[in-house]
Scaffold this motif. Structure first.
Motif, PDB file in Angstrom:
ATOM      1  N   TYR A  38      -4.996   1.996  -4.779  1.00 42.49           N
ATOM      2  CA  TYR A  38      -4.086   2.798  -3.978  1.00 42.49           C
ATOM      3  C   TYR A  38      -4.040   4.236  -4.472  1.00 42.49           C
ATOM      4  O   TYR A  38      -4.124   4.494  -5.661  1.00 42.49           O
ATOM      5  CB  TYR A  38      -2.668   2.222  -4.042  1.00 42.49           C
ATOM      6  N   VAL A  39      -3.911   5.164  -3.538  1.00 38.89           N
ATOM      7  CA  VAL A  39      -3.609   6.544  -3.912  1.00 38.89           C
ATOM      8  C   VAL A  39      -2.331   6.942  -3.195  1.00 38.89           C
ATOM      9  O   VAL A  39      -1.893   6.278  -2.253  1.00 38.89           O
ATOM     10  CB  VAL A  39      -4.750   7.519  -3.529  1.00 38.89           C
ATOM     11  N   GLU A  40      -1.781   8.036  -3.665  1.00 37.07           N
ATOM     12  CA  GLU A  40      -0.511   8.488  -3.121  1.00 37.07           C
ATOM     13  C   GLU A  40      -0.624   8.677  -1.612  1.00 37.07           C
ATOM     14  O   GLU A  40      -1.602   9.250  -1.124  1.00 37.07           O
ATOM     15  CB  GLU A  40      -0.120   9.802  -3.804  1.00 37.07           C
ATOM     16  N   ASP A  55      -0.784   6.284   0.625  1.00 39.75           N
ATOM     17  CA  ASP A  55      -1.284   5.086   1.305  1.00 39.75           C
ATOM     18  C   ASP A  55      -0.134   4.307   1.910  1.00 39.75           C
ATOM     19  O   ASP A  55       0.988   4.341   1.404  1.00 39.75           O
ATOM     20  CB  ASP A  55      -1.984   4.156   0.296  1.00 39.75           C
TER      21      ASP A  55
END
Lengths: 433, 537
Positions: free
Chosen positions: A82-84, A86
């Motif tokens: 996950y990245v910011e 998402d």
């Protein structure tokens, strides 16, 4: 630093709390016990076991946040992809992704399981039930005596000698009469021996010898143990009421009895057995099966061996009478009988059956229960009356108040316990069947 | 301090320093069996390491060996050695026992009590290695934390707790004899339901004695005289309007409202409680208060104890006091304890306080001795300071979980744990990832994680806001529903019922959205008769 070994502390510290808990949850536990006993196999119906209570019944509430709604933050370890920014589809079952907001003590909606000991189980199982008519038939033929300790006596057999008490009496007597002690005599002897070589102390020695002589004389006059001192343990006999019962299981095994009916009957017998077992130390069980003839058999044969023939109920009662006369005198045995049948009987036999029952069987019995088993499909709601069977009609005439007899109809497994309870409920009212 | 200098050189020097300390002739034990002399010996050497090398400061220890049933006993009465009787403890016992028998749950190796002397229970089934580990962990790690952390100092009285529990048990037993078990049980039920709201969260101002009151009044009068100006009298005022709000304010001030300690409020104010009932509320409240610091320092407490046992066992092994076999056994158990499953692991059930706590303690040690450039920027105060133990002792004394994370959760650890922040807004169809372990996320993650350990965020904020003792005596409470998370409906109803029973009159609980003050939900309860005994309830 201190090390304390607490392992030997009395256990069961929590017993008081457990009892409080049981009392608190009694209604729930009772229900759970009955449910669990229905699902158990018959053989271990009275064993210890686990029951499970619905969690809300003994719930301890507190102000806490609900598990859903609002805005929640989850901090989770182990991010891999996950990245910011998402977005993640909501996992099924609400916002339980993190579980961080779970109930504070980990107490969810799960059922609350806990173990009951055998005694607790049976206690609850048979709560409020009582054997009918115990008072009327108090068997106090003091055939059996039990001995209880009852103080001391001055006479008795040597095996009952109360040693402590005897020596205690002797000691107080010796002190009171000032019997010289062995050490004193020894001391006098030693002093005399010490002085014997010394001519100057002759007078003193003579005095000591005189003392010694008197002491020895006193010793011989005052015995160490006098017959006065001797005490024996005393026993008293108490008549013991007869605490034995015999349970007669009578069953029609003719072709019309299906496996289902036998199963119902068996359940009833099991209940009766557990129940009697609690009141009496010795419970004998006699199995009598009958078709158009009756015989005493063992349990396995009773339930499982197939048999064909007509149905003559009086033969079973005859057989029971024979056995009672031979082995179970009503004077020393509490006799209970339970009869299971589908209600069929040869028409000509009804009178004879009624006669036998009223004249012979009922007077000898503490209690006689008749269980009419029906087919599962024939289960009828309580209050609904269908055509009564031959036997039912016959027994209805006998079964009136004052007679130690009860009769019920059962069509389904789940009815067995209620019927049993009804039959043995405390406050044994006049039979109203 | 010279001790500490030496000790840090051991840390920094690694192997050679360990070689320099002479190796002991014999290990303290061999094999798994132990007896009391083994424990005695283990305690002595551990004590030497803990006090001389780590510089810990502990209460005297009392180690009690117990069996499984006694451990279950201890579980069910929240670890306390003596407690009043209540059915709920029987319930917990039954639950733990059933789980233990079914093999679903092992028992803890130890339980430690914040008292003076510090009592640690150890299980008889433990092996010798486990006993040493437990002594290092509980009797020194937790013990040090209990004695030095400011929250425990502020809120708990380690010297008096056992006596107080003894008194409490006696008092409750007395009441049961005098007023009947049922009456006491109902009261305790109600008190337990409110236990989580029976603590003071902030130290209260000291009550003012007469002398101080007079002083203050004199000062006030002086001030009035100095600023007196007759002109003010001529200014047209609001006159009559003033009386009403001041009456209400006065009332609220007299009752110390708003009040978040509901049990305290009831004890002092509930109109119809008998004195013994107030005393029992007080007992429950005191016990809740005693445990209050523990809930705020779970992470640090376990981190501290785990760090201490790890250090001690390692040093014992270096000195040759532990056999290699025992050391391996210890490491196995240690790694189990500090295992952190990842969020998508079926074993995941929240962040393991042992794992995070231990990792943070070790991280602080690393920052002190081998800081990276990043650490220099994030932790200028401690980076490269060298004296790791001194820093850690200071941390253990002066922080709680929330402030500890806010201060010391390093970017390196965030990366190591792969922490990320997910927001779940019931109004939105999906969850959203707010922050991950990157430059922009570190601060956010620190803040969000710290908040999860903040009691103000964990426990719902419920306060008694108003009651008109002269009127209908209806008690009004507000729940400021943080993030619009309302109370669990069924539980709230039950607790409110208990509250109404204690109060003796109607109770109303309003749930407010703190941002808009809009009412989200209302619950009301009317007392059932009976709790208050024979006063006509």
């Amino acid at each position: 630093m201190n090390i304390v070994d607490r392992r030997l502390n009395p256990s069961g510290k929590n017993l008081a709390n457990r009892q409080r808990f049981m009392r608190r949850a009694k209604a729930l536990i009772r229900k759970a016990v009955h449910e669990s006993s229905a699902s158990r196999s018959i053989k271990d119906a009275d064993q210890a076991g686990e029951v499970s209570l619905p969690a809300h019944g003994v719930h301890e509430p507190s102000f806490r946040r609900s598990a859903s709604g609002g805005i929640r933050d989850h901090l989770l370890p182990g991010n891999k992809r996950y990245v910011e920014g998402d977005t993640i589809p909501r996992p099924p079952g609400g916002g339980g992704a993190g579980g961080a907001e779970g109930a504070p003590d980990g107490e969810g909606e799960d059922d609350f399981r806990f173990a009951l000991s055998r005694d607790e189980f049976v206690d609850l199982f048979l709560e409020d039930l009582e054997l009918p008519d115990l008072a009327k038939r108090k068997v106090v033929d003091a055939e059996q005596l039990s001995w209880h300790r009852a103080g001391y006596s001055v006479s008795g057999s040597p095996t009952n000698l109360a040693l402590n008490r005897t020596v205690r009496n002797s000691l107080s007597r010796r002190i009171a009469l000032r019997r010289p002690k062995a050490e004193e005599i020894q001391r006098l002897r030693d002093e005399i021996a010490a002085l014997s070589a010394d001519e100057d102390a002759k007078e003193q020695r003579l005095e000591l010898e005189e003392q010694l002589r008197r002491a020895l004389r006193r010793t011989s006059l005052i015995p160490y143990i006098d017959p006065l001192d001797v005490r024996y343990k005393r026993f008293e006999a108490h008549p013991k009421p007869v605490a034995q019962a015999v349970m007669f299981c009578l069953m029609d095994v003719s072709g019309s009895m299906t496996e289902h009916m036998k199963d119902l009957a068996k359940r009833f017998y099991v209940l009766l057995y557990i129940f009697l077992k609690r009141r009496y130390k010795n419970v004998d069980v006699v199995f009598i099966r009958h078709t158009h003839q009756a015989q005493e058999v063992d349990e396995d044969t009773f339930f499982h061996s197939p048999e064909t023939g007509g149905t003559v109920v009086s033969t079973a009662l005859d057989e029971m009478r024979r056995i009672v006369e031979e082995r179970y005198s009503p004077d020393s045995w509490n006799i209970y009988a339970a009869q299971a049948s589908d209600g069929d009987n040869t028409a000509s036999d009804n009178d004879r059956t009624a006669n036998l029952l009223t004249k012979v069987i009922l007077p000898a019995c503490q209690y006689y229960a008749y269980l009419e088993v029906g087919r599962d499909s024939e289960h009828f709601p309580p209050g609904f009356i269908r055509r009564d069977s031959d036997l039912w009609q016959t027994y209805t005439a006998i079964c009136r108040s004052g007679v130690p007899m009860a009769m019920r109809k059962v069509g389904h497994r789940r009815d067995i316990y209620p019927v049993f309870r009804e039959l043995f409920a405390r406050k044994n009212q006049a039979e109203t069947a | 301090m010279s001790n500490i200098g030496m000790e840090t050189s051991t840390d920094a020097g690694g192997g050679d320093a360990a070689e320099a300390t002479e190796r002991a002739e014999h290990p303290i034990f061999e094999g798994a069996d132990w007896e009391f002399s083994t424990i005695q010996r283990a305690h002595e050497v551990i004590q030497r390491v803990a006090l001389e090398e780590l510089g810990l400061d502990v209460y005297p220890n009392q180690i009690e060996v117990i069996g499984a049933e006694q451990m279950l006993d201890a579980y069910s009465s929240i670890g306390m050695p003596l407690f009043y009787k209540h059915w709920s403890f029987g319930k917990h016992f039954a639950r733990h026992e059933a789980m233990y028998r079914a093999g679903m749950q092992g028992l803890a190796y130890e339980i430690v009590i914040n008292s003076n002397p510090c009592i640690s229970y150890i299980m008889e089934e433990n092996t010798a290695t486990m006993q040493a580990l437990v002594i290092a962990h509980a009797a020194f790690g937790h013990n040090h934390f209990f004695k030095n952390n400011y929250l425990f100092k502020q809120w708990t009285d380690a010297d008096g707790i056992l006596d107080y529990l003894e008194f409490a048990r006696g008092f409750v037993m007395d009441c049961e004899e005098r007023y009947g078990e049922a009456a006491v049980e109902r009261l305790l039920d109600a008190a337990h339901a409110l236990m989580s709201h029976g603590v003071h969260r902030y130290p209260r101002p000291r009550t003012i004695n007469l002398r101080m009151e007079q002083d203050r009044q004199r000062e006030r009068r002086l001030h009035d005289e100095q600023v007196f100006n007759d002109l003010w009298r001529t200014v047209p005022g609001k006159g009559t309007q003033r009386s009403d709000p001041s009456a209400e304010e006065r009332r609220r001030a007299l009752l110390q409202l708003p009040q978040e300690n509901i049990l305290y409020f009831l004890e002092k104010t509930a109109p119809r409680l008998a004195p013994w009932q107030r005393e029992i509320l007080r007992i429950v409240r005191h016990i809740a208060q005693y445990f209050y610091p523990q809930s705020q320092t779970k992470l640090m407490n376990e981190g501290c104890a785990t760090y201490v046992h790890y250090e001690i066992m390692q040093r014992l092994h270096q000195k040759g006091l532990l056999t290699d076999g025992a050391y391996v056994e210890f490491l196995r158990s240690h790694t189990n304890v500090v295992f952190q499953p990842e969020f998508d692991d079926p074993r995941y059930s929240g962040i393991n306080p042992y794992a995070l706590g231990f990792a943070m303690m070790q991280d602080i040690q690393r920052i002190c001795t081998e800081p990276t450039a990043e650490d220099e920027i994030w932790f200028p105060a401690i980076a490269g300071k060298g004296e790791a133990m001194a820093v850690l002792r200071d941390v253990w004394a002066n922080y709680r979980d929330e402030s500890f994370i806010l201060q010391f959760l390093s970017p390196r650890l965030i990366r190591q744990f792969g922490l990320f922040h997910v927001m779940d807004d019931a109004a939105e169809p999906t969850l959203s990832v707010e922050a991950i372990h990157d430059e922009r996320g570190y601060r956010k993650i620190q803040r969000a994680l710290a908040r999860q350990y903040d009691v103000a965020w964990i426990a719902p904020d419920i306060q008694v806001v108003d009651v008109n003792l002269a009127g209908d005596r209806k008690l009004i409470l507000h729940h400021r529903a943080l993030n619009r998370i309302t109370l669990d409906e069924r539980d709230a109803r039950h607790v409110l019922q208990h509250l109404a029973d204690l109060w003796g009159y109607d109770v109303l609980l309003k749930e407010l959205d703190p941002t808009t003050d809009a009412v989200l939900k209302e619950h009301a309860a009317t007392p059932r008769g009976g709790l208050l005994g024979g006063d006509g309830g």
